[in-house]
Write an enzyme that holds these catalytic residues in place. Structure first.
Site, PDB file in Angstrom:
ATOM      1  CG  ASN A 207      -0.147  -0.031   2.361  1.00 17.75           C
ATOM      2  OD1 ASN A 207       0.511   0.826   2.772  1.00 17.75           O
ATOM      3  ND2 ASN A 207      -0.530  -1.445   3.244  1.00 17.75           N
ATOM      4  CG  ASP A 276      -7.041  -4.826   6.259  1.00 19.42           C
ATOM      5  OD1 ASP A 276      -6.466  -4.909   7.484  1.00 19.42           O
ATOM      6  OD2 ASP A 276      -7.641  -4.064   5.641  1.00 19.42           O
ATOM      7  CG  ASP A 303      -6.203  -6.146  13.883  1.00 20.79           C
ATOM      8  OD1 ASP A 303      -5.582  -5.525  14.521  1.00 20.79           O
ATOM      9  OD2 ASP A 303      -7.324  -5.731  13.301  1.00 20.79           O
ATOM     10  CE  LYS A 338      -8.897  -2.844  14.134  1.00 21.24           C
ATOM     11  NZ  LYS A 338      -7.708  -2.913  13.309  1.00 21.24           N
TER      12      LYS A 338
HETATM   13  O1  C5P Z   1      -9.086  -1.886  10.763  1.00 20.48           O
HETATM   14  P1  C5P Z   1      -7.957  -0.887  10.364  1.00 20.48           P
HETATM   15  O2  C5P Z   1      -6.957  -1.713   9.477  1.00 20.48           O
HETATM   16  O3  C5P Z   1      -8.366   0.101   9.724  1.00 20.48           O
HETATM   17  O4  C5P Z   1      -7.356  -0.352  11.607  1.00 20.48           O
HETATM   18  C1  C5P Z   1      -6.143   0.420  11.674  1.00 20.48           C
HETATM   19  C2  C5P Z   1      -5.284   0.206  12.797  1.00 20.48           C
HETATM   20  O5  C5P Z   1      -5.090  -1.108  12.948  1.00 20.48           O
HETATM   21  C3  C5P Z   1      -3.924   0.814  12.709  1.00 20.48           C
HETATM   22  O6  C5P Z   1      -3.378   1.115  13.756  1.00 20.48           O
HETATM   23  C4  C5P Z   1      -2.984  -0.379  12.059  1.00 20.48           C
HETATM   24  O7  C5P Z   1      -1.504  -0.280  12.421  1.00 20.48           O
HETATM   25  C5  C5P Z   1      -3.750  -1.527  12.850  1.00 20.48           C
HETATM   26  N1  C5P Z   1      -3.638  -3.037  12.205  1.00 20.48           N
HETATM   27  C6  C5P Z   1      -2.955  -3.916  12.690  1.00 20.48           C
HETATM   28  N2  C5P Z   1      -2.873  -5.026  12.200  1.00 20.48           N
HETATM   29  C7  C5P Z   1      -3.685  -5.234  10.967  1.00 20.48           C
HETATM   30  C8  C5P Z   1      -4.635  -4.236  10.485  1.00 20.48           C
HETATM   31  C9  C5P Z   1      -4.442  -2.919  11.149  1.00 20.48           C
HETATM   32  O8  C5P Z   1      -2.128  -3.813  13.695  1.00 20.48           O
HETATM   33  N3  C5P Z   1      -3.626  -6.514  10.535  1.00 20.48           N
END
Ligand code: C5P
Length: 408
Positions: A207, A276, A303, A338
């Protein structure tokens, strides 16, 4: 407070005596170091009168060096402030060349360095100057301004030196923040940058994250005395001084490295843009273009943030939310879902967020919020770390620091 005030050769040097007065009104001892070209714009006599100290300008002045050598001066300084700072001195600081006394002191000092650029707006916007500004910022040098408005050359734009009072206030803010060290004795783990999820030996999914925000947070936490572990995806940034950096590629590697580092951590800040989804299986050989279309099956990545937030007796946990719409709503949703202590939300798009030097964020926690207007990521990170520290002490109590309240 001991300030080495570097004056370089720009027309704004005529404001230097006023700046010296403002610094001295705040009880600073000011040692002026002029470059040869500064002497074209302001006289030594005036500066000596307002600073109350002999002016230094020549690296080879034997008598002055005997009284206080350039190395002693570099050690003496609590802050090196260059105002006005020309495009030339910025380039010299970037290169590390030290042909004169001022640049030698900048190389030899461990004190923070701040510069107040002043130049014609076209020079300021020149690619070379902007690249130098970004590099200096990356290295933790504070850039004060410049302001926007009419210029000595008769044109209008960005490049005016900030007013002496604003520079003096910022200088004290920077030097003062060195003493506070809000996070002395605390361990902070930060993730930053993108991840790369391989498809085959030559291709991957990633990304647009540059890692700049996470790196700025790491630098700001270290400046506040924290032991910082930065778990970094692939980025093109200089490693912050005094920070332990673990480089990773995939989300899985970032998960493993984070959980290794998280033991005994007091604060966790997830600034990484973690994938993701990742390809379900990585082809061992390069995929050949035999078909008209193809599918890649993807599976969810762990996550990292949610997994740290779920730890029993885990650290104070801060997430970032990069959103393209409904920023506040989505961010608050993530805070709850979360089970985070805090979330820092920003809008991303072509004109904001990713791979830029500035950012605008809103911060939410269970019973409060704070908005931060557009600012350079380095300055924003400093304020965000102060807020995180404040909330951390408010929630985790025990050894709360009185001085944190004073800042926020
Ligand atoms: O759910 P989303 O990806 O938008 O959430 C963003 C937050 O979650 C950010 O702080 C990102 O660093 C963390 N994140 C993570 N592991 C993932 C996806 C997101 O730590 N697999």
């Amino acid at each position: 407070m001991n300030i080495v005030l570097g004056i370089t050769g720009g027309i704004a040097a005529y404001k230097a005596p006023d700046l010296v007065r403002r610094l001295r009104e705040r009880d600073a001892d000011v040692q002026i170091v002029m470059t040869a070209s500064a002497e074209e714009f302001v006289t030594e006599t005036a500066l000596q009168a307002v600073s109350g100290r002999p002016i230094r300008s020549n690296l080879w002045d034997k008598e002055a060096e005997r009284a206080m050598s350039h190395i002693e001066l570099a050690r003496w300084a609590d802050l090196v402030l260059i105002a006005p700072a020309t495009a030339e001195v910025m380039a010299r600081l970037v290169s590390g060349a030290a042909p004169d006394l001022l640049s030698t002191i900048c190389l030899a000092t461990e004190a923070p360095i701040a510069i107040a650029p002043a130049m014609n707006h076209v020079m300021w916007n020149n690619q070379a100057t902007q690249a130098n500004r970004a590099t200096l910022e990356e290295r933790g040098i504070r850039i004060l301004g410049p302001g926007v408005g009419s210029q000595a050359c008769g044109e209008t734009g960005a490049g005016r030196m900030l007013e002496p009072d604003a520079i003096a206030a910022a200088a004290f803010d920077i030097a003062g923040s060195q003493d506070e060290r809000l996070l002395d004795g605390k361990k902070v783990v930060i993730t930053a940058g993108p991840t790369r999820e391989p498809i085959d030996p030559v291709r991957y999914i990633t990304n647009r994250s540059s890692g700049k925000m996470g790196y700025a947070m790491a630098r700001a936490a270290a400046a506040q005395g924290a032991e910082v572990v930065l778990v970094s995806g692939p980025v093109n940034l200089e490693e912050p001084a005094g920070v332990e950096v673990t480089h990773v590629g995939t989300a899985h590697e970032m998960y493993e490295a984070t959980h290794t580092a998280i033991e005994n951590a007091d604060i966790f800040i997830a600034a990484a843009a973690v994938a993701d989804y990742r390809p379900a299986d990585i082809k061992e050989q390069k995929i050949k273009k035999t078909e008209e279309s193809m599918r890649i099956d993807l599976v969810r990545c762990p996550d990292i943030l949610a997994s740290v937030a779920a730890l029993e007796a885990g650290p104070y946990t801060v997430g970032f939310a990069a959103e393209t719409e409904k920023v506040d709503d989505y961010a608050k949703g993530k805070l709850r879902k979360k089970k985070l202590d805090m979330i820092i939300a920003n809008r991303v798009g072509d004109d904001c967020g990713f791979d830029r030097d500035d950012n605008t964020v809103s911060v939410f926690w269970s019973d409060g919020e704070e908005r931060f207007p557009q600012a350079q990521k380095a300055l924003l990170a400093r304020d965000l770390i102060a807020l995180v520290a404040h909330r951390y002490y408010a929630v985790r109590g025990a050894d709360s620091k009185d001085n944190v309240i004073a800042i926020h």
